[in-house]
Design a protein around this motif. Structure first.
Motif, PDB file in Angstrom:
ATOM      1  N   SER A  59      10.787  64.694  16.862  1.00  0.00           N
ATOM      2  CA  SER A  59      12.209  64.338  17.006  1.00  0.00           C
ATOM      3  C   SER A  59      12.936  64.714  15.734  1.00  0.00           C
ATOM      4  CB  SER A  59      12.376  62.838  17.298  1.00  0.00           C
ATOM      5  OG  SER A  59      11.929  62.061  16.201  1.00  0.00           O
ATOM      6  N   TRP A  60      14.272  64.855  15.861  1.00  0.00           N
ATOM      7  CA  TRP A  60      15.060  65.264  14.706  1.00  0.00           C
ATOM      8  C   TRP A  60      16.492  64.802  14.935  1.00  0.00           C
ATOM      9  CZ3 TRP A  60      14.252  70.883  12.508  1.00  0.00           C
ATOM     10  CH2 TRP A  60      14.701  70.940  11.182  1.00  0.00           C
ATOM     11  N   SER A  61      17.080  64.173  13.930  1.00  0.00           N
ATOM     12  CA  SER A  61      18.463  63.720  14.054  1.00  0.00           C
ATOM     13  C   SER A  61      19.294  64.240  12.888  1.00  0.00           C
ATOM     14  CB  SER A  61      18.536  62.191  14.081  1.00  0.00           C
ATOM     15  OG  SER A  61      18.176  61.654  12.813  1.00  0.00           O
ATOM     16  N   GLY A  62      20.578  64.396  13.153  1.00  0.00           N
ATOM     17  CA  GLY A  62      21.516  64.796  12.101  1.00  0.00           C
ATOM     18  C   GLY A  62      22.758  63.945  12.190  1.00  0.00           C
ATOM     19  N   ALA A  63      23.913  64.575  12.127  1.00  0.00           N
ATOM     20  CA  ALA A  63      25.169  63.841  12.285  1.00  0.00           C
ATOM     21  C   ALA A  63      25.310  63.383  13.735  1.00  0.00           C
ATOM     22  CB  ALA A  63      26.343  64.718  11.884  1.00  0.00           C
ATOM     23  N   GLU A  64      26.202  62.423  13.947  1.00  0.00           N
ATOM     24  CA  GLU A  64      26.461  61.954  15.303  1.00  0.00           C
ATOM     25  C   GLU A  64      27.618  62.701  15.947  1.00  0.00           C
ATOM     26  OE1 GLU A  64      26.036  57.715  16.161  1.00  0.00           O
ATOM     27  OE2 GLU A  64      25.600  57.429  14.031  1.00  0.00           O
TER      28      GLU A  64
ATOM     29  N   SER B  21      19.351  62.822   7.585  1.00  0.00           N
ATOM     30  CA  SER B  21      18.645  63.460   8.695  1.00  0.00           C
ATOM     31  C   SER B  21      17.223  62.938   8.708  1.00  0.00           C
ATOM     32  CB  SER B  21      18.656  64.986   8.541  1.00  0.00           C
ATOM     33  OG  SER B  21      17.992  65.612   9.631  1.00  0.00           O
ATOM     34  N   VAL B  22      16.720  62.630   9.904  1.00  0.00           N
ATOM     35  CA  VAL B  22      15.368  62.089  10.057  1.00  0.00           C
ATOM     36  C   VAL B  22      14.588  62.985  11.003  1.00  0.00           C
ATOM     37  CG1 VAL B  22      13.979  60.110  10.764  1.00  0.00           C
ATOM     38  CG2 VAL B  22      16.224  59.742   9.707  1.00  0.00           C
ATOM     39  N   CYS B  23      13.440  63.453  10.546  1.00  0.00           N
ATOM     40  CA  CYS B  23      12.587  64.325  11.344  1.00  0.00           C
ATOM     41  C   CYS B  23      11.196  63.709  11.420  1.00  0.00           C
ATOM     42  CB  CYS B  23      12.525  65.715  10.709  1.00  0.00           C
ATOM     43  SG  CYS B  23      11.546  66.919  11.639  1.00  0.00           S
ATOM     44  N   VAL B  24      10.715  63.481  12.635  1.00  0.00           N
ATOM     45  CA  VAL B  24       9.362  62.973  12.837  1.00  0.00           C
ATOM     46  C   VAL B  24       8.474  64.138  13.261  1.00  0.00           C
ATOM     47  CG1 VAL B  24       7.903  61.424  14.197  1.00  0.00           C
ATOM     48  CG2 VAL B  24      10.171  60.667  13.435  1.00  0.00           C
ATOM     49  N   VAL B  25       7.368  64.310  12.569  1.00  0.00           N
ATOM     50  CA  VAL B  25       6.455  65.422  12.859  1.00  0.00           C
ATOM     51  C   VAL B  25       5.067  64.894  13.205  1.00  0.00           C
ATOM     52  CG1 VAL B  25       7.671  67.101  11.433  1.00  0.00           C
ATOM     53  CG2 VAL B  25       5.935  65.652  10.379  1.00  0.00           C
ATOM     54  N   ALA B  26       4.365  65.650  14.068  1.00  0.00           N
ATOM     55  CA  ALA B  26       3.012  65.274  14.476  1.00  0.00           C
ATOM     56  C   ALA B  26       2.015  65.809  13.451  1.00  0.00           C
ATOM     57  CB  ALA B  26       2.721  65.820  15.868  1.00  0.00           C
TER      58      ALA B  26
ATOM     59  N   GLY C 269      26.349  72.990  10.242  1.00  0.00           N
ATOM     60  CA  GLY C 269      25.401  72.600  11.271  1.00  0.00           C
ATOM     61  C   GLY C 269      25.353  71.083  11.332  1.00  0.00           C
ATOM     62  N   GLY C 270      25.985  70.488  12.321  1.00  0.00           N
ATOM     63  CA  GLY C 270      26.187  69.040  12.318  1.00  0.00           C
ATOM     64  C   GLY C 270      25.136  68.233  13.049  1.00  0.00           C
ATOM     65  N   THR C 271      24.872  68.550  14.309  1.00  0.00           N
ATOM     66  CA  THR C 271      23.919  67.766  15.091  1.00  0.00           C
ATOM     67  C   THR C 271      22.690  68.614  15.408  1.00  0.00           C
ATOM     68  OG1 THR C 271      24.818  68.378  17.262  1.00  0.00           O
ATOM     69  CG2 THR C 271      25.815  66.498  16.145  1.00  0.00           C
TER      70      THR C 271
END
Length: 470
Positions: free
Chosen positions: A210-215, A224-229, A328-330
């Protein structure tokens, strides 16, 4: 300047100021992020925005305006004049999402050391309240003003401005309009707006979960939060921007990467740091991606390389509008693909069609797709127009500063009207406190003295505009 009039305006501003702050607090207290998926009849952008609109119209009624609304798309508040022809303002009561990084409740106004904190205090709930109090001053004049003053209250400015399009389908353009949703002195030209989404090829057995940026696409993400396996123990310590990156274990075989950037508005990238770009840099530096995932990360690195579009091959500038900007916002991971939006503000030296062609070609180089979004051409209102000159004169007389019109990257309501400009109240030269932030970022703040001076400017500007033959 008429000294008697100025004294009257100064006395009025002092008299009403505590009420102004209280009304801004009331409006900030309504969480009004537009969401058409929650829309109903009379509330097309959801209950939060409808609540803010009702709040603003209630303030207008208390100040003596005649109020109505355009099916919940736009609020209308009138001070009738000798003529039905209108001098108008338009501000908006919707806001961007609060987002992460706040040190206070974003929807509770805090007053601190001469500043106001809260989502919307400067964009655009504070200015909306100023426009109502400015118009209310006209009721104190000895006779009705030559024109009707109309304060419009938009509900969808941050998402798509469908509100004002709906309004203009059934209402005439005013003789002149300004929007208090930018910087002083006068913004008479606005860059074009272009949006697109870069979409990766299908990714099988990818490592990015998963990866998040601006709303919002028009916000530069502060986090920004990025979850990696990947197990956290297998991820190397960051080298570049190590002080802005955190790596923590979520569970065995899965880690969370958090980037802390410097947020802001997409049209004003100077001094910001895109948190998505920080994570992109780390993922490439750590060399933990393969195949299509790695290939798309290289495209992301191109997009986030700079805010002028140099690496993307879209950089351009013109004398009238200045340089292009890109943000690059979202970002998200969905359906086995990664999706990255861009928000471009472009001068009259290029076109949306040319930008689309270059973005599609860029995507193709990395095996990705480019989905085209909104496109609006550059807009301008002649600097020689008597109403524009009147606003410049009033600003110069009140502040003692040189007043020249300017072009801007932000897209305001002005571009939708036949004869309109943006007119404050922001001041980009104003140094923010260490605990305060800019519009669209966390800890959004506004300087009280700045807002108070803006109210005086708006009142005197309306009086001056009423004297013109338009």
């Amino acid at each position: 300047m008429d000294k008697e009039l100025e004294a009257s305006v100064d006395a009025y501003v002092d008299e009403v100021w505590e009420d102004v702050v209280a009304d801004i607090a009331q409006l900030v207290g309504v969480a009004s992020v537009a969401d058409s998926s929650l829309g109903t009849a009379g509330a097309p952008f959801g209950p939060g925005v409808r609540g803010a609109l009702d709040c603003a119209l209630g303030i207008a009624q208390r100040l003596g305006f005649e109020t109505s609304d355009d099916d919940g798309y736009v609020g209308i508040a009138d001070i009738p004049g000798a003529s039905a022809r209108q001098i108008a303002t338009i501000a908006h009561v919707d806001v961007v999402p609060a987002g992460p990084g706040w040190n206070t409740d974003p929807f509770t106004l805090e007053r601190r050391e001469g500043w106001l904190l809260g989502r919307g205090v400067i964009d655009d709930k504070g200015p909306a309240v100023l426009s109502l109090y400015a118009g209310a001053y006209l009721r104190r004049l000895d006779a009705p003003a030559p024109y009707t003053f109309r304060a419009l209250l938009g509900c969808d400015e941050e998402v798509g401005m469908t509100d004002v399009h709906h309004y203009l389908d059934d209402h005439e353009d005013p003789a002149f309009l300004f929007t208090p949703d930018a910087e002083f002195p006068v913004g008479n030209a606005e860059k074009g707006c272009f949006g697109a989404t870069f979409v990766s090829a299908p990714i099988e057995d990818g490592r990015i979960v998963s990866w998040s940026g601006a709303e919002a696409t028009n916000a530069i993400p502060a986090e920004s939060v990025c979850v990696v396996a990947i197990d956290a123990s297998e991820l190397p310590a960051p080298v570049a921007h190590a002080d802005r990156l955190e790596i923590a274990s979520v569970e065995p075989g899965r880690a969370r990467i958090v980037a802390h950037g410097i947020g802001g508005h997409a049209s004003l990238p100077e001094g910001t740091l895109n948190a998505i770009g920080l994570i992109v840099g780390y993922l490439i530096e750590a060399d933990v991606l393969e195949g299509e995932e790695r290939r798309f990360a290289e495209l992301l690195a191109t997009i986030h390389a700079d805010t002028a579009g140099e690496a993307m091959g879209i950089a351009t500038a013109s004398e009238a509008f200045g340089p292009l900007t890109v943000n690059g916002g979202t970002i998200e991971v969905a359906g086995g693909r990664i999706r990255q939006t861009i928000d471009v503000r472009f001068p009259d030296s290029t076109t949306a069609d040319e930008l689309a062609a270059r973005c599609e070609a860029l995507a193709g180089r990395f095996g990705a797709a480019c989905e085209l979004g909104r496109a609006k051409p550059p807009f301008s209102c002649s600097a020689d127009h008597p109403a524009v000159q009147a606003l410049l004169d009033v600003y110069g007389e009140v502040t003692g500063r040189e007043a020249r019109p300017f072009s801007m990257g932000g897209g305001t309501y002005a571009r939708n009207f036949a004869c309109a400009v943006s007119f404050g109240p922001e001041d980009n030269d104003l140094e923010l406190p260490a605990w305060g932030g800019s519009m669209h970022g966390p800890n959004e703040c506004a300087n009280e003295a700045q807002l108070k001076e803006a109210l005086k400017i708006y009142i005197l500007a309306l009086v001056r505009l009423m004297e013109l033959e338009l």
